[in-house]
Write a protein that holds these residues in place. Structure first.
Motif, PDB file in Angstrom:
ATOM      1  N   VAL A   1      53.529  61.981  -5.069  1.00 11.95           N
ATOM      2  CA  VAL A   1      54.193  61.355  -6.217  1.00 11.95           C
ATOM      3  C   VAL A   1      54.018  59.840  -6.173  1.00 11.95           C
ATOM      4  N   PRO A   2      54.173  59.154  -7.316  1.00 10.49           N
ATOM      5  CA  PRO A   2      54.278  57.695  -7.297  1.00 10.49           C
ATOM      6  C   PRO A   2      55.672  57.286  -6.805  1.00 10.49           C
ATOM      7  N   ILE A   3      55.745  56.134  -6.167  1.00 10.12           N
ATOM      8  CA  ILE A   3      57.022  55.581  -5.710  1.00 10.12           C
ATOM      9  C   ILE A   3      57.210  54.234  -6.407  1.00 10.12           C
ATOM     10  N   PRO A   4      57.813  54.215  -7.601  1.00 11.29           N
ATOM     11  CA  PRO A   4      58.013  52.941  -8.302  1.00 11.29           C
ATOM     12  C   PRO A   4      59.016  52.047  -7.575  1.00 11.29           C
ATOM     13  N   ARG A   5      58.878  50.763  -7.794  1.00 10.18           N
ATOM     14  CA  ARG A   5      59.822  49.812  -7.213  1.00 10.18           C
ATOM     15  C   ARG A   5      61.253  50.180  -7.638  1.00 10.18           C
ATOM     16  N   GLY A   6      62.170  50.120  -6.692  1.00  4.70           N
ATOM     17  CA  GLY A   6      63.563  50.421  -6.968  1.00  4.70           C
ATOM     18  C   GLY A   6      63.940  51.878  -6.831  1.00  4.70           C
ATOM     19  N   THR A   7      62.958  52.751  -6.590  1.00  4.13           N
ATOM     20  CA  THR A   7      63.261  54.164  -6.365  1.00  4.13           C
ATOM     21  C   THR A   7      63.401  54.429  -4.869  1.00  4.13           C
ATOM     22  N   VAL A   8      63.870  55.601  -4.523  1.00  2.00           N
ATOM     23  CA  VAL A   8      64.127  55.938  -3.117  1.00  2.00           C
ATOM     24  C   VAL A   8      62.806  56.080  -2.369  1.00  2.00           C
ATOM     25  N   ALA A   9      62.685  55.327  -1.277  1.00  7.05           N
ATOM     26  CA  ALA A   9      61.447  55.318  -0.495  1.00  7.05           C
ATOM     27  C   ALA A   9      61.614  55.933   0.887  1.00  7.05           C
ATOM     28  N   ALA A  10      62.856  56.113   1.337  1.00 10.82           N
ATOM     29  CA  ALA A  10      63.080  56.684   2.665  1.00 10.82           C
ATOM     30  C   ALA A  10      64.525  57.137   2.780  1.00 10.82           C
ATOM     31  N   GLY A  11      64.748  58.095   3.661  1.00  9.62           N
ATOM     32  CA  GLY A  11      66.095  58.565   3.942  1.00  9.62           C
ATOM     33  C   GLY A  11      66.249  58.864   5.416  1.00  9.62           C
ATOM     34  N   ARG A  12      67.470  58.715   5.899  1.00  7.68           N
ATOM     35  CA  ARG A  12      67.735  59.027   7.307  1.00  7.68           C
ATOM     36  C   ARG A  12      69.005  59.873   7.402  1.00  7.68           C
ATOM     37  N   TRP A  13      68.862  61.051   7.991  1.00  4.41           N
ATOM     38  CA  TRP A  13      69.971  61.976   8.188  1.00  4.41           C
ATOM     39  C   TRP A  13      70.310  62.033   9.671  1.00  4.41           C
ATOM     40  N   THR A  14      71.602  62.045   9.975  1.00  7.92           N
ATOM     41  CA  THR A  14      72.060  62.204  11.351  1.00  7.92           C
ATOM     42  C   THR A  14      73.095  63.318  11.401  1.00  7.92           C
TER      43      THR A  14
ATOM     44  N   GLY B   1      85.779  66.224  20.622  1.00  5.96           N
ATOM     45  CA  GLY B   1      85.874  64.880  20.067  1.00  5.96           C
ATOM     46  C   GLY B   1      84.692  63.977  20.347  1.00  5.96           C
ATOM     47  N   ARG B   2      83.658  64.497  20.993  1.00  7.84           N
ATOM     48  CA  ARG B   2      82.465  63.675  21.255  1.00  7.84           C
ATOM     49  C   ARG B   2      81.214  64.471  20.904  1.00  7.84           C
ATOM     50  N   PRO B   3      80.114  63.764  20.566  1.00  4.58           N
ATOM     51  CA  PRO B   3      78.879  64.492  20.229  1.00  4.58           C
ATOM     52  C   PRO B   3      78.208  65.060  21.478  1.00  4.58           C
ATOM     53  N   LEU B   4      77.869  66.331  21.399  1.00  6.13           N
ATOM     54  CA  LEU B   4      77.093  66.955  22.470  1.00  6.13           C
ATOM     55  C   LEU B   4      75.612  66.978  22.108  1.00  6.13           C
ATOM     56  N   VAL B   5      75.317  67.256  20.832  1.00  6.67           N
ATOM     57  CA  VAL B   5      73.929  67.313  20.361  1.00  6.67           C
ATOM     58  C   VAL B   5      73.825  66.487  19.085  1.00  6.67           C
ATOM     59  N   THR B   6      72.842  65.585  19.032  1.00  9.39           N
ATOM     60  CA  THR B   6      72.607  64.763  17.851  1.00  9.39           C
ATOM     61  C   THR B   6      71.158  64.928  17.423  1.00  9.39           C
ATOM     62  N   ILE B   7      70.970  65.224  16.135  1.00  8.19           N
ATOM     63  CA  ILE B   7      69.631  65.337  15.552  1.00  8.19           C
ATOM     64  C   ILE B   7      69.504  64.288  14.461  1.00  8.19           C
ATOM     65  N   GLU B   8      68.475  63.460  14.555  1.00  4.25           N
ATOM     66  CA  GLU B   8      68.216  62.427  13.549  1.00  4.25           C
ATOM     67  C   GLU B   8      66.875  62.703  12.886  1.00  4.25           C
ATOM     68  N   CYS B   9      66.885  62.769  11.557  1.00  6.15           N
ATOM     69  CA  CYS B   9      65.664  63.015  10.797  1.00  6.15           C
ATOM     70  C   CYS B   9      65.420  61.838   9.864  1.00  6.15           C
ATOM     71  N   VAL B  10      64.292  61.167  10.044  1.00  3.64           N
ATOM     72  CA  VAL B  10      63.916  60.039   9.202  1.00  3.64           C
ATOM     73  C   VAL B  10      62.724  60.462   8.355  1.00  3.64           C
ATOM     74  N   HIS B  11      62.853  60.349   7.050  1.00  2.00           N
ATOM     75  CA  HIS B  11      61.786  60.733   6.120  1.00  2.00           C
ATOM     76  C   HIS B  11      61.319  59.487   5.380  1.00  2.00           C
ATOM     77  N   LYS B  12      60.080  59.099   5.590  1.00  4.58           N
ATOM     78  CA  LYS B  12      59.519  57.924   4.932  1.00  4.58           C
ATOM     79  C   LYS B  12      58.420  58.337   3.968  1.00  4.58           C
ATOM     80  N   SER B  13      58.449  57.740   2.779  1.00  3.73           N
ATOM     81  CA  SER B  13      57.385  58.023   1.820  1.00  3.73           C
ATOM     82  C   SER B  13      56.051  57.498   2.327  1.00  3.73           C
ATOM     83  N   ASP B  14      56.044  56.329   2.923  1.00  3.31           N
ATOM     84  CA  ASP B  14      54.838  55.732   3.489  1.00  3.31           C
ATOM     85  C   ASP B  14      55.280  54.745   4.559  1.00  3.31           C
TER      86      ASP B  14
END
Length: 332
Positions: A227-240, A247-260
């Motif tokens: 797809v095209p990525i016009p200026r001002g549109t979403v270019a990346a996301g990060r999920w954790t 009460g504490r994290p035992l397992v943490t998964i981080e997913c980073v999705h970058k358009s480019d």
């Protein structure tokens, strides 16, 4: 996956279901750039149910990420299981117990009816978020925390449906935020299975899962394959996603999705990391070349699971139940 099956002499391709009308009636080999395989693609699910097949690899788009209903996937998988076919799913079901007793009881009933097994797999979630962390934890006498991160560069990915409709890349901020609750629910459900499976492998049940999300907007116009990525549109996301115990994290998964990744330089660089903090601690990191083709890897992992799933006792099966899944030497 079709290529993987027709190239392996111990397998026989029994049938192929397609959803594009242009593919109906086409030989399966032709569909994937191989010589004719003698199997004609169909869009009729009842033709698949009627086949005398040992195993079905079920690999649809994860529809709940675009407002679909997971119940439809569950119904389809249960019909396949009840018809006497083992199922390998790439639409979740890596650890169905995380979805509650009603979900698992339907799967178990179908497995009992058909004397079959169901196994969920994939690369992420799947191999990178479950198998590797648990394997690395085997050299630790105590595990305090597991952290898994994958940063993906989607500049060369061909699927508009996955990148734009499901991932939101290239959408306006308004469109993205409007769809975010749907994304969040789908991602939470999917990765909760991974987190709970790792917890089970470590001998605990997670109390709950925390989810956080960030996104970045493009500061210039550019295009990626899907797809095209016009200026001002979403270019990346990060999920954790954090699986919490006491009460504490035992397992943490981080997913980073970058358009480019060349144009979106914030956050991590493309690659993979898993860190098991404990006694002793162990870390594995790799750059963006750690796997040359993620789509092919996911397909291969599913195909390589076929013998083990067919030999498994009936019921829900996970990575904790099956032997180590391996590939096959070339020419064998």
């Amino acid at each position: 996956m079709i290529r993987g099956v027709i190239e392996r002499p111990e397998f026989e391709l029994a049938g192929v279901r397609v959803f594009d009308p242009a593919k109906v009636g086409v030989d399966a080999g032709t569909l994937v750039g191989r010589p004719p395989a003698g199997v004609i693609a169909t869009d009729d699910p009842y033709e698949i149910l009627a086949l005398d097949a040992d195993c079905v690899i079920y690999a649809p788009i994860i529809s709940q990420a675009i407002g679909g209903d997971l119940r439809k996937d569950l119904q389809t998988v249960c019909e396949l299981l009840s018809s006497g076919k083992n199922v390998i799913s790439l639409a979740g079901m890596l650890y169905p117990y995380a979805r509650g007793p009603e979900f698992t009881s339907e799967l178990e009933r179908a497995c009992k009816t058909g004397e079959t097994s169901v196994f969920g797999t994939g690369v992420n979630p799947g191999f990178t978020t479950e198998v590797l962390p648990l394997v690395l934890s085997g050299v630790c006498r105590r595990v305090d925390h597991i952290y898994v991160r994958e940063c993906a560069d989607f500049s060369g990915h061909p699927s508009r449906l996955l990148i734009h409709e499901m991932g939101g890349l290239g959408k306006s901020e308004e469109e993205y935020l409007k769809a975010l609750p749907t994304y969040r629910g789908a991602m939470r459900d999917l990765f909760t299975e991974s987190l709970q499976l790792v917890g089970a492998g470590l001998g605990v049940t997670l109390d709950h899962v925390d989810v956080s999300h960030e996104y970045l907007l493009a500061d210039e116009d550019f295009e990626i394959q899907a797809v095209p990525i016009p200026r001002g549109t979403v270019a990346a996301g990060r999920w954790t996603f954090s699986g919490m115990v006491g009460g504490r994290p035992l397992v943490t998964i981080e997913c980073v999705h970058k358009s480019d990744a060349r144009r979106v330089t914030a956050w991590e660089s493309p690659g993979y990391a898993v860190r098991v903090h404990g006694r002793p601690s162990v870390t594995l990191t790799a750059d963006e070349d750690w796997v040359s083709n993620g789509i092919t890897a996911a397909a291969a992992f599913a195909v390589n699971a076929v013998p083990a799933v067919c030999e498994a006792a009936p019921g829900i099966r996970t990575f904790l139940d099956l032997p180590v899944l391996t590939g096959r030497a070339a020419g064998v």
